[in-house]
Write a protein that holds these residues in place. Sequence first.
Motif, PDB file in Angstrom:
ATOM      1  N   LEU A   1      42.692  44.951  37.497  1.00  0.00           N
ATOM      2  CA  LEU A   1      42.020  45.573  38.632  1.00  0.00           C
ATOM      3  C   LEU A   1      43.036  46.478  39.297  1.00  0.00           C
ATOM      4  CD1 LEU A   1      40.236  42.406  40.109  1.00  0.00           C
ATOM      5  CD2 LEU A   1      39.552  43.852  38.186  1.00  0.00           C
ATOM      6  N   ALA A   2      42.720  47.765  39.406  1.00  0.00           N
ATOM      7  CA  ALA A   2      43.732  48.769  39.754  1.00  0.00           C
ATOM      8  C   ALA A   2      43.420  49.481  41.062  1.00  0.00           C
ATOM      9  CB  ALA A   2      43.875  49.771  38.599  1.00  0.00           C
ATOM     10  N   ARG A   3      43.136  48.704  42.115  1.00  0.00           N
ATOM     11  CA  ARG A   3      42.991  49.261  43.462  1.00  0.00           C
ATOM     12  C   ARG A   3      43.920  48.475  44.406  1.00  0.00           C
ATOM     13  NH1 ARG A   3      37.931  49.347  46.237  1.00  0.00           N
ATOM     14  NH2 ARG A   3      38.394  51.467  46.923  1.00  0.00           N
ATOM     15  N   PRO A   4      45.218  48.449  44.116  1.00  0.00           N
ATOM     16  CA  PRO A   4      46.109  47.589  44.901  1.00  0.00           C
ATOM     17  C   PRO A   4      46.144  47.932  46.379  1.00  0.00           C
ATOM     18  CG  PRO A   4      47.365  49.114  43.537  1.00  0.00           C
ATOM     19  CD  PRO A   4      45.945  49.200  43.076  1.00  0.00           C
ATOM     20  N   SER A   5      45.959  49.205  46.732  1.00  0.00           N
ATOM     21  CA  SER A   5      45.985  49.592  48.153  1.00  0.00           C
ATOM     22  C   SER A   5      44.794  49.016  48.906  1.00  0.00           C
ATOM     23  CB  SER A   5      46.009  51.113  48.294  1.00  0.00           C
ATOM     24  OG  SER A   5      44.811  51.684  47.788  1.00  0.00           O
ATOM     25  N   LYS A   6      43.727  48.658  48.174  1.00  0.00           N
ATOM     26  CA  LYS A   6      42.541  48.034  48.765  1.00  0.00           C
ATOM     27  C   LYS A   6      42.455  46.555  48.388  1.00  0.00           C
ATOM     28  CE  LYS A   6      40.838  51.850  50.552  1.00  0.00           C
ATOM     29  NZ  LYS A   6      40.674  52.017  52.030  1.00  0.00           N
ATOM     30  N   PHE A   7      43.590  45.983  47.957  1.00  0.00           N
ATOM     31  CA  PHE A   7      43.645  44.588  47.515  1.00  0.00           C
ATOM     32  C   PHE A   7      42.629  44.315  46.402  1.00  0.00           C
ATOM     33  CE2 PHE A   7      45.001  43.671  52.137  1.00  0.00           C
ATOM     34  CZ  PHE A   7      46.306  44.089  51.866  1.00  0.00           C
ATOM     35  N   ASN A   8      42.389  45.342  45.589  1.00  0.00           N
ATOM     36  CA  ASN A   8      41.470  45.259  44.449  1.00  0.00           C
ATOM     37  C   ASN A   8      40.055  44.876  44.845  1.00  0.00           C
ATOM     38  OD1 ASN A   8      43.482  45.960  42.511  1.00  0.00           O
ATOM     39  ND2 ASN A   8      44.274  43.874  42.634  1.00  0.00           N
ATOM     40  N   ALA A   9      39.657  45.244  46.062  1.00  0.00           N
ATOM     41  CA  ALA A   9      38.262  45.048  46.461  1.00  0.00           C
ATOM     42  C   ALA A   9      37.362  45.833  45.509  1.00  0.00           C
ATOM     43  CB  ALA A   9      38.059  45.511  47.901  1.00  0.00           C
ATOM     44  N   VAL A  10      36.205  45.273  45.206  1.00  0.00           N
ATOM     45  CA  VAL A  10      35.315  45.855  44.205  1.00  0.00           C
ATOM     46  C   VAL A  10      34.522  47.003  44.822  1.00  0.00           C
ATOM     47  CG1 VAL A  10      33.451  45.409  42.564  1.00  0.00           C
ATOM     48  CG2 VAL A  10      35.154  43.631  43.044  1.00  0.00           C
ATOM     49  N   SER A  11      34.725  48.184  44.289  1.00  0.00           N
ATOM     50  CA  SER A  11      34.039  49.380  44.762  1.00  0.00           C
ATOM     51  C   SER A  11      32.856  49.702  43.856  1.00  0.00           C
ATOM     52  CB  SER A  11      35.005  50.567  44.758  1.00  0.00           C
ATOM     53  OG  SER A  11      35.410  50.865  43.435  1.00  0.00           O
ATOM     54  N   ARG A  12      32.083  50.701  44.241  1.00  0.00           N
ATOM     55  CA  ARG A  12      30.976  51.155  43.410  1.00  0.00           C
ATOM     56  C   ARG A  12      31.466  51.561  42.020  1.00  0.00           C
ATOM     57  NH1 ARG A  12      26.080  52.561  45.200  1.00  0.00           N
ATOM     58  NH2 ARG A  12      26.859  52.706  47.330  1.00  0.00           N
ATOM     59  N   GLU A  13      32.627  52.237  41.993  1.00  0.00           N
ATOM     60  CA  GLU A  13      33.176  52.681  40.713  1.00  0.00           C
ATOM     61  C   GLU A  13      33.569  51.491  39.835  1.00  0.00           C
ATOM     62  OE1 GLU A  13      33.055  55.806  43.529  1.00  0.00           O
ATOM     63  OE2 GLU A  13      34.116  53.889  43.678  1.00  0.00           O
ATOM     64  N   MET A  14      34.147  50.443  40.455  1.00  0.00           N
ATOM     65  CA  MET A  14      34.530  49.276  39.663  1.00  0.00           C
ATOM     66  C   MET A  14      33.310  48.564  39.103  1.00  0.00           C
ATOM     67  SD  MET A  14      37.047  46.041  40.598  1.00  0.00           S
ATOM     68  CE  MET A  14      38.440  47.081  41.052  1.00  0.00           C
ATOM     69  N   PHE A  15      32.226  48.506  39.885  1.00  0.00           N
ATOM     70  CA  PHE A  15      30.994  47.927  39.374  1.00  0.00           C
ATOM     71  C   PHE A  15      30.504  48.664  38.136  1.00  0.00           C
ATOM     72  CE2 PHE A  15      30.032  45.925  43.647  1.00  0.00           C
ATOM     73  CZ  PHE A  15      29.946  44.637  43.165  1.00  0.00           C
ATOM     74  N   LEU A  16      30.695  49.973  38.111  1.00  0.00           N
ATOM     75  CA  LEU A  16      30.263  50.765  36.963  1.00  0.00           C
ATOM     76  C   LEU A  16      31.229  50.645  35.792  1.00  0.00           C
ATOM     77  CD1 LEU A  16      29.123  54.039  38.807  1.00  0.00           C
ATOM     78  CD2 LEU A  16      27.648  52.286  37.794  1.00  0.00           C
ATOM     79  N   GLU A  17      32.531  50.577  36.098  1.00  0.00           N
ATOM     80  CA  GLU A  17      33.533  50.617  35.036  1.00  0.00           C
ATOM     81  C   GLU A  17      33.736  49.273  34.340  1.00  0.00           C
ATOM     82  OE1 GLU A  17      36.228  54.357  36.684  1.00  0.00           O
ATOM     83  OE2 GLU A  17      37.060  52.320  36.712  1.00  0.00           O
ATOM     84  N   MET A  18      33.550  48.162  35.039  1.00  0.00           N
ATOM     85  CA  MET A  18      33.784  46.862  34.418  1.00  0.00           C
ATOM     86  C   MET A  18      32.905  46.643  33.187  1.00  0.00           C
ATOM     87  SD  MET A  18      35.637  44.109  34.401  1.00  0.00           S
ATOM     88  CE  MET A  18      36.355  43.844  36.036  1.00  0.00           C
ATOM     89  N   PRO A  19      31.575  46.849  33.259  1.00  0.00           N
ATOM     90  CA  PRO A  19      30.779  46.657  32.039  1.00  0.00           C
ATOM     91  C   PRO A  19      31.115  47.664  30.953  1.00  0.00           C
ATOM     92  CG  PRO A  19      29.405  47.486  33.832  1.00  0.00           C
ATOM     93  CD  PRO A  19      30.724  47.121  34.427  1.00  0.00           C
ATOM     94  N   GLN A  20      31.534  48.872  31.333  1.00  0.00           N
ATOM     95  CA  GLN A  20      31.950  49.850  30.327  1.00  0.00           C
ATOM     96  C   GLN A  20      33.170  49.345  29.561  1.00  0.00           C
ATOM     97  OE1 GLN A  20      32.577  53.619  32.290  1.00  0.00           O
ATOM     98  NE2 GLN A  20      30.531  53.654  33.163  1.00  0.00           N
ATOM     99  N   VAL A  21      34.153  48.831  30.298  1.00  0.00           N
ATOM    100  CA  VAL A  21      35.375  48.325  29.666  1.00  0.00           C
ATOM    101  C   VAL A  21      35.053  47.135  28.765  1.00  0.00           C
ATOM    102  CG1 VAL A  21      37.529  47.091  30.133  1.00  0.00           C
ATOM    103  CG2 VAL A  21      36.995  49.195  31.384  1.00  0.00           C
TER     104      VAL A  21
END
Length: 272
Positions: free
Chosen positions: A22-42
């Motif tokens: 999870l690569a949003r360390p400045s946001k403590f890896n809080a789940v964003s809209r983009e992460m919701f989209l990218e996790m199933p892609q990965v």
Amino acid sequence: MSDSHFSTLSVTVSSGVAVVELARPSKFNAVSREMFLEMPQVMHLLDGRDDVRVIILKGQGRHFCAGIDFAALANNDSHQECPGRYRERLRRSIMAWQEAFTAIERCRWPVIAAVHGACIGAGIDMITACDIRYCTQDAYFCVKEVDLAITADMGTLQRLPRIVGQGRASELALTARTFKGPEAQQMGLVTECFPDAGAMLEAAERTAARIAARSPLAILGTKRVLQHSREHSVADGLEYVATWNAAMLPSSDLQEVLLAMAQRREPKFAKL
């Protein structure tokens, strides 16, 4: 795999082990809209790779995951449209967000969660979809949603009771209390608790390497049969594994294991 296509996740693959950070360390890896989209892609991409056998899921920076980034998900248009249409769109959005974590569970390769720092809300949703969970002693966990006046809707209420038991899951979800690594191990949420992140990651890498050295057919079969058995009776589970092995047992992997044993060497398995 190059991770250049992903803004919220970092992905590397080596010797059969994929590491997803999870690569949003400045946001403590809080789940964003983009992460919701990218996790199933990965997860879909890793599922399709024949050189992957196991996945390690971890977080960059101080925390594993601080929950959902509500600022990133804010929608100010809800009052501008028909309530029925807004609610139907919201339902579809929630189901799409659920898929981000269901994709972890659905991936044919086992996923090892390595948790340090905070694992809150959506972080619990994420790790309960994994197959193996490790943490540090100072990691802390919270099923946070009731504190936010919402009902957890991305997998915790469905998966956590199967891991720690119905009564313990109810207590954690209804009180939103925080608990740390040693208690997480005691209740069975994590398999093992380590003194620091370095020791935890070394253990996760050892476990991943051990899994990656096994037959890929046996790895994916074991994950699928375990998942099926969780949802069905013992009799149904036995019938399912009999059918599975009737299809998969006559493989070159079994012959390779027998030959390697006779030759006193480690077996080497072909890619899928």
